[in-house]
Design an enzyme around this catalytic site. Structure first.
Site, short mmCIF file in Angstrom:
data_model
loop_
_atom_site.label_atom_id
_atom_site.label_comp_id
_atom_site.label_asym_id
_atom_site.label_seq_id
_atom_site.Cartn_x
_atom_site.Cartn_y
_atom_site.Cartn_z
N ARG A 77 0.82 -1.22 0.00
CA ARG A 77 0.00 0.00 0.00
C ARG A 77 0.86 1.27 0.00
NH1 ARG A 77 -2.32 1.43 4.40
NH2 ARG A 77 -2.60 -0.68 5.16
N TYR A 131 -18.13 13.90 -16.06
CA TYR A 131 -18.53 12.50 -15.99
C TYR A 131 -19.56 12.33 -14.87
CZ TYR A 131 -18.22 7.61 -14.66
OH TYR A 131 -18.53 6.33 -14.30
N ASP A 196 -9.64 17.10 -16.10
CA ASP A 196 -9.84 15.69 -16.42
C ASP A 196 -9.54 15.54 -17.91
OD1 ASP A 196 -10.91 13.19 -17.18
OD2 ASP A 196 -12.28 13.20 -15.48
N LYS A 221 -9.92 4.01 -19.52
CA LYS A 221 -10.36 4.34 -20.87
C LYS A 221 -9.19 4.23 -21.85
CE LYS A 221 -14.03 5.16 -18.39
NZ LYS A 221 -14.41 6.46 -17.91
C1 LIG Z 1 -14.89 7.01 -16.60
C2 LIG Z 1 -14.52 8.38 -16.23
C3 LIG Z 1 -14.14 8.71 -14.91
C4 LIG Z 1 -14.16 7.69 -13.80
O1 LIG Z 1 -13.19 6.70 -13.98
P1 LIG Z 1 -13.33 5.20 -13.44
O2 LIG Z 1 -12.05 4.58 -13.86
O3 LIG Z 1 -14.55 4.60 -14.07
O4 LIG Z 1 -13.48 5.28 -11.96
C5 LIG Z 1 -13.73 10.00 -14.66
N1 LIG Z 1 -13.72 10.94 -15.63
C6 LIG Z 1 -14.09 10.68 -16.89
C7 LIG Z 1 -14.06 11.76 -17.91
C8 LIG Z 1 -14.51 9.39 -17.23
O5 LIG Z 1 -14.91 9.15 -18.49
#
Ligand SMILES: *Cc1c(COP(=O)(O)O)cnc(C)c1O
Length: 408
Positions: A77, A131, A196, A221
Site C-alpha cells: 500500500r 462524468y 480531467d 479508458k
Molecule cells: C470514466 C470516467 C471517470 C471515472 O473513472 P473510473 O475509472 O470509471 O473510476 C472519470 N472521468 C471521466 C471523464 C470518465 O470518463
C-alpha cells in the site's frame, strides 16, 4: 518543505524525446541494466526487512513527506515497482514531475478532494458537464466537500478563501464541450486547477502546458485502451504527488500491480491508437453531420475518438439495433461502443441538472475504436434507420422512469 532536489531533477530531465518515443520507452529505462526486455510484474504485498530500525525511519519519512527513499516498498500500500513504472511513464507523457496511480478514476478524484479537504480547503468550483459519477461525488458532498457549479466565465467570482480546487473536463463527458484551459487557469489564480484529460489523452492535449496543476485520467479508458483494466491516475508536481501518496497510503485506493503492468503496456500504443481512432471518428462525425436522422453532432475542435450526436428518432432504438458496435458504457477501447448518457453514464445526475448541462434525452455517445470506417458506418447507418425520424417524446425514457429502474 525543501523542493531543491526535485527542482534539480526537473532541470536535469532530458525533454528531447518525442511523445511517440516516450510512450514506448518511459518507465522502462532500467530494463537493459536488469537484463530484461519486458517490464517485470512484482506481485509482492510485503518485503523482507531484517533491519527494523532503518525500516522505522523509512516509515517515518514516508508519513512526513510521502516519499519512500531507496529500497523495497515495505508494504504494497506504500508503493509497488510495477505501478511506479506506469506512473513514471504517464508523468513523462503529460510533462509533469510525477504521477500517482489509483484503483480507478473515481479513487483518483477522491484522493485529490481529500488532500484539499484535509488542508481545510473543502470548497470546489466546477464546470458542468462532468462524468456522471464525478458530478455525483461533488454534488452529494460525501467527502465533506461543497461544490459551486459555474460556467467557465464565472470561475473567478466563485472562488472563496476556502476554495481548494477548480475542476473541469475538456472535452467533457458526454457532450464533448471544450473549455479554454489557459483562460480557466488564469481565472483560478492560486487555486489548483484540475483538468480531467481522460477524453483528450496527452496525445491531443497536455493541460499543464496551459497552466493546470493537476491532470486526472480514468486510465480505464484510453490509457489501458483494451477494455480490460480499471485504473486512475493524477499527473502533477512533486509536492502534490507527495500528498496524494500519503492519502493513498491512508485510504488504500491502490492500483493492482497487474493493472499497472497492463496500463504501462497500453501507453506504448496510445499515440497510434488515439490517432487512428480519431481519424475514423472525424469521418463518422462528418457523415452524421447533415444526415436527416441526426439533429446535432458534437465533435471537438481538438479532435479525438469520441463523437456525440442527437437523433431525431428514438435513441434507445439505435443502441438496441447496433450489431458490430457494442451498446455499452465506458470508452477508449480498441472496439467501438455506444451508449445513451441520460440512461447510463449520467443517470446518477438529477434530470434537470443533466439537461441544463446539455445532456439531452436524445443524445448518444459513441466511442470510436479501430475497426474499418466503412464497417462502422454500415452498422450505424442501419441502426439509425431503425430509430425512425422522430419528433415525439422519447418513449423508452418514460417507461424506464415509470418502472422505477435506474442504471448508474
Ligand atoms: C470514466 C470516467 C471517470 C471515472 O473513472 P473510473 O475509472 O470509471 O473510476 C472519470 N472521468 C471521466 C471523464 C470518465 O470518463
Amino acid at each position: 518543505m525543501d523542493h531543491t532536489m526535485d527542482h534539480n531533477e526537473d532541470v536535469a530531465r532530458p525533454r528531447t524525446r518525442a511523445l511517440a518515443t516516450e510512450a514506448v520507452h518511459a518507465g522502462r529505462d532500467d530494463l537493459a541494466a536488469l537484463g530484461l526486455h519486458a517490464p517485470p510484474i512484482d506481485l509482492s504485498t510485503t518485503y523482507p526487512s531484517a533491519d527494523t530500525r532503518t525500516e522505522a525511519a523509512r516509515i517515518d519519512a514516508f508519513a512526513a513527506d510521502g516519499v519512500l527513499d531507496d529500497g523495497p516498498p515495505v508494504y504494497g500500500r506504500l508503493g509497488n515497482p510495477t505501478v511506479t513504472r506506469f506512473e513514471t511513464a504517464l508523468a513523462r507523457l503529460e510533462g509533469t514531475d510525477d504521477a500517482v496511480a489509483f484503483a480507478s478514476g473515481m479513487a483518483a478524484l477522491t484522493a485529490v478532494l481529500l488532500v484539499r479537504r484535509s488542508a481545510g480547503l473543502g470548497h470546489v468550483v466546477a464546470v458542468r458537464p462532468l462524468y456522471g459519477c464525478s458530478d455525483h461525488l461533488l454534488d452529494a458532498g460525501v467527502l465533506g466537500t461543497e461544490v459551486t457549479w459555474v460556467d467557465p466565465a464565472g470561475i473567478a467570482d466563485a472562488i472563496r478563501p476556502d476554495t481548494g480546487l477548480v475542476l473541469v473536463e475538456s472535452p467533457a463527458n458526454p457532450t464533448l464541450a471544450e473549455v479554454d484551459v489557459r483562460a480557466v487557469a488564469h481565472a483560478c489564480a492560486a487555486v489548483p486547477l484540475l483538468v480531467d484529460n481522460t477524453f483528450a489523452t496527452p496525445v491531443l492535449q497536455r493541460p499543464v502546458e496551459s497552466g493546470a496543476r493537476l491532470v486526472l485520467h480514468s486510465a480505464t479508458k484510453y490509457l489501458g485502451g483494451h477494455g480490460d483494466v480499471l485504473g486512475g491516475v493524477v499527473a502533477c508536481d512533486a509536492e502534490f504527488a507527495r500528498q496524494l501518496r500519503k492519502i493513498r497510503f491512508a485510504t488504500g485506493g491502490v492500483l493492482h500491480p497487474l493493472a499497472g503492468y497492463l496500463l504501462l503496456r497500453g501507453l506504448a500504443t496510445l499515440p497510434v491508437r488515439v490517432r487512428a481512432a480519431s481519424a475514423t471518428a472525424a469521418e463518422l462525425a462528418r457523415r452524421l453531420t447533415g444526415d436527416p436522422r441526426v439533429t446535432r453532432v458534437h465533435y471537438p475542435r481538438i479532435g479525438g475518438a469520441m463523437v456525440a450526436f442527437e437523433v431525431a428518432g428514438d435513441p434507445h432504438a439505435v443502441t438496441a439495433a447496433v450489431d458490430l458496435i457494442t451498446p455499452a458504457v465506458s470508452l477508449g477501447s480498441v472496439d467501438t461502443l455506444i451508449q445513451h448518457p441520460a440512461s447510463i453514464s449520467h443517470r446518477v445526475v438529477a434530470a434537470d441538472d443533466r439537461r441544463a448541462a446539455g445532456v439531452g434525452d436524445r443524445l448518444l455517445r459513441l466511442s470510436v475504436g479501430l475497426e474499418d470506417v466503412e464497417d462502422l458506418w454500415a452498422d450505424l447507418d442501419r441502426a439509425l434507420d431503425g430509430a425512425g425520424r422522430g419528433g415525439g417524446p422519447v418513449e423508452g425514457l418514460r417507461a424506464v422512469r415509470a418502472g422505477g429502474t435506474q442504471d448508474s
